[in-house]
Design an enzyme around this catalytic site. Sequence first.
Site, PDB file in Angstrom:
ATOM      1  N   LEU A 229     -42.408 -48.708  20.314  1.00  0.00           N
ATOM      2  CA  LEU A 229     -41.303 -48.492  19.390  1.00  0.00           C
ATOM      3  C   LEU A 229     -40.113 -49.351  19.798  1.00  0.00           C
ATOM      4  O   LEU A 229     -39.784 -49.422  20.986  1.00  0.00           O
ATOM      5  CB  LEU A 229     -40.906 -47.012  19.410  1.00  0.00           C
ATOM      6  CG  LEU A 229     -39.888 -46.582  18.357  1.00  0.00           C
ATOM      7  CD1 LEU A 229     -40.530 -46.548  16.980  1.00  0.00           C
ATOM      8  CD2 LEU A 229     -39.312 -45.209  18.694  1.00  0.00           C
TER       9      LEU A 229
ATOM     10  N   GLU B 250     -44.670 -47.393  27.206  1.00  0.00           N
ATOM     11  CA  GLU B 250     -43.383 -46.703  27.080  1.00  0.00           C
ATOM     12  C   GLU B 250     -43.577 -45.244  27.446  1.00  0.00           C
ATOM     13  O   GLU B 250     -44.695 -44.809  27.718  1.00  0.00           O
ATOM     14  CB  GLU B 250     -42.831 -46.834  25.665  1.00  0.00           C
ATOM     15  CG  GLU B 250     -43.754 -46.301  24.584  1.00  0.00           C
ATOM     16  CD  GLU B 250     -43.300 -46.658  23.175  1.00  0.00           C
ATOM     17  OE1 GLU B 250     -42.070 -46.737  22.946  1.00  0.00           O
ATOM     18  OE2 GLU B 250     -44.161 -46.863  22.305  1.00  0.00           O
TER      19      GLU B 250
ATOM     20  N   ARG C 254     -33.748 -48.810  11.397  1.00  0.00           N
ATOM     21  CA  ARG C 254     -35.130 -48.602  11.832  1.00  0.00           C
ATOM     22  C   ARG C 254     -35.843 -47.621  10.899  1.00  0.00           C
ATOM     23  O   ARG C 254     -37.037 -47.795  10.601  1.00  0.00           O
ATOM     24  CB  ARG C 254     -35.170 -48.099  13.270  1.00  0.00           C
ATOM     25  CG  ARG C 254     -36.583 -48.031  13.844  1.00  0.00           C
ATOM     26  CD  ARG C 254     -36.584 -47.694  15.322  1.00  0.00           C
ATOM     27  NE  ARG C 254     -36.042 -46.370  15.593  1.00  0.00           N
ATOM     28  CZ  ARG C 254     -35.941 -45.833  16.804  1.00  0.00           C
ATOM     29  NH1 ARG C 254     -36.342 -46.518  17.872  1.00  0.00           N
ATOM     30  NH2 ARG C 254     -35.433 -44.626  16.983  1.00  0.00           N
TER      31      ARG C 254
ATOM     32  N   LYS D 173     -41.993 -45.510  13.438  1.00  0.00           N
ATOM     33  CA  LYS D 173     -41.608 -44.196  13.970  1.00  0.00           C
ATOM     34  C   LYS D 173     -42.224 -43.087  13.104  1.00  0.00           C
ATOM     35  O   LYS D 173     -41.543 -42.394  12.331  1.00  0.00           O
ATOM     36  CB  LYS D 173     -40.092 -44.052  14.070  1.00  0.00           C
ATOM     37  CG  LYS D 173     -39.649 -42.970  15.052  1.00  0.00           C
ATOM     38  CD  LYS D 173     -38.169 -43.083  15.347  1.00  0.00           C
ATOM     39  CE  LYS D 173     -37.684 -41.969  16.270  1.00  0.00           C
ATOM     40  NZ  LYS D 173     -38.227 -42.062  17.628  1.00  0.00           N
TER      41      LYS D 173
ATOM     42  N   TYR E 209     -39.690 -40.406  10.806  1.00  0.00           N
ATOM     43  CA  TYR E 209     -38.514 -39.646  11.240  1.00  0.00           C
ATOM     44  C   TYR E 209     -37.571 -40.530  12.043  1.00  0.00           C
ATOM     45  O   TYR E 209     -37.939 -41.614  12.503  1.00  0.00           O
ATOM     46  CB  TYR E 209     -38.932 -38.420  12.058  1.00  0.00           C
ATOM     47  CG  TYR E 209     -39.330 -38.705  13.494  1.00  0.00           C
ATOM     48  CD1 TYR E 209     -38.442 -38.440  14.536  1.00  0.00           C
ATOM     49  CD2 TYR E 209     -40.578 -39.239  13.808  1.00  0.00           C
ATOM     50  CE1 TYR E 209     -38.802 -38.705  15.857  1.00  0.00           C
ATOM     51  CE2 TYR E 209     -40.943 -39.498  15.116  1.00  0.00           C
ATOM     52  CZ  TYR E 209     -40.050 -39.232  16.135  1.00  0.00           C
ATOM     53  OH  TYR E 209     -40.391 -39.489  17.444  1.00  0.00           O
TER      54      TYR E 209
ATOM     55  N   ARG F  21     -54.343 -32.533  -2.092  1.00  0.00           N
ATOM     56  CA  ARG F  21     -54.833 -33.218  -0.894  1.00  0.00           C
ATOM     57  C   ARG F  21     -55.846 -34.306  -1.248  1.00  0.00           C
ATOM     58  O   ARG F  21     -56.911 -34.031  -1.798  1.00  0.00           O
ATOM     59  CB  ARG F  21     -55.453 -32.217   0.090  1.00  0.00           C
ATOM     60  CG  ARG F  21     -55.809 -32.847   1.433  1.00  0.00           C
ATOM     61  CD  ARG F  21     -56.415 -31.835   2.398  1.00  0.00           C
ATOM     62  NE  ARG F  21     -56.583 -32.428   3.725  1.00  0.00           N
ATOM     63  CZ  ARG F  21     -57.621 -33.176   4.089  1.00  0.00           C
ATOM     64  NH1 ARG F  21     -58.580 -33.448   3.210  1.00  0.00           N
ATOM     65  NH2 ARG F  21     -57.702 -33.676   5.314  1.00  0.00           N
TER      66      ARG F  21
END
Length: 285
Positions: A207, A182, A54, A150, A35, A102
């Site tokens: 990140l 972070e 990114r 991310k 995301y 799955r």
Amino acid sequence: MTTPRIVYLNGAFLPFEEARVPIMDRGFLFADGIYEVSAIIGGKLVDNAAHLARLDLSLSEIGIRNPHDASGWEKLQIELVARNGVTEGLVYMQVTRGVAERDFAFPKAGTEPTVMMFTQAKTVLANPLAESGARVITVEDLRWKRRDIKSVALLAQVLAKQQAAEAGVAEAWMVEDGAVTEGSSSTAFIVSRDRVLVTRPLSTALLPGITRASVLKLAAEADLRVEERLIPVAEAYEAQEAFYTSASAFVMPVIEIDGRSIGEGRPGPLTRRLRELYIEAAREG
């Protein structure tokens, strides 16, 4: 009359109530997706080229085909922002590996990724926390080893953020081997007593924050020398100033860490200056 909320899903702009993702989507089953979030000021996207770069890198790192180039993404973002009439807030983008039976291994070649976007109208400029200052706590960093990606797999960050909420503070700074990595949704900074701006160097441990990169470029205008190195928690307690950055917080002053006052216990002048510079650059950009 309230404008109906519109989202983007797999090539179509839809009313929020009509958007549906199948239960076999790998983002739902495995958190197998990426995301990104860009801020919106005055109807314009902030630091967007860097966010899209990114996004592309994160998708590449886990082997998901990017469904759009940067120009294609931006056109969709702009249209979505306009359709929702958002002048200040956030636009969220998410890409998962798609829908398949799955199985832990990747689905067969040609499986289309799921692409979803939505906007959130919220105050990002006149955030009252920027005036009062944020309090943070430190928590153990429980995340995986590729934090530079991310990923939508955010359970450790959810737990850290919940600890912060239960403690009545704004953010949690995650700690590993005695040093800050972070925030649960931000990049951590301190200003030392000799006017050095300190933040952790980039690696797979954290990140690569987009707002982080912009703030580091602005440091010279605030007459700050920069050091990218580890920040021991003990050093953070003794900092002259502290703050965190993110797409939604911009530059957020920190006045307390684990109940210990930072500096004079109010937003410091260097942090305020960096926030002003960042907002000026964002508006001009």
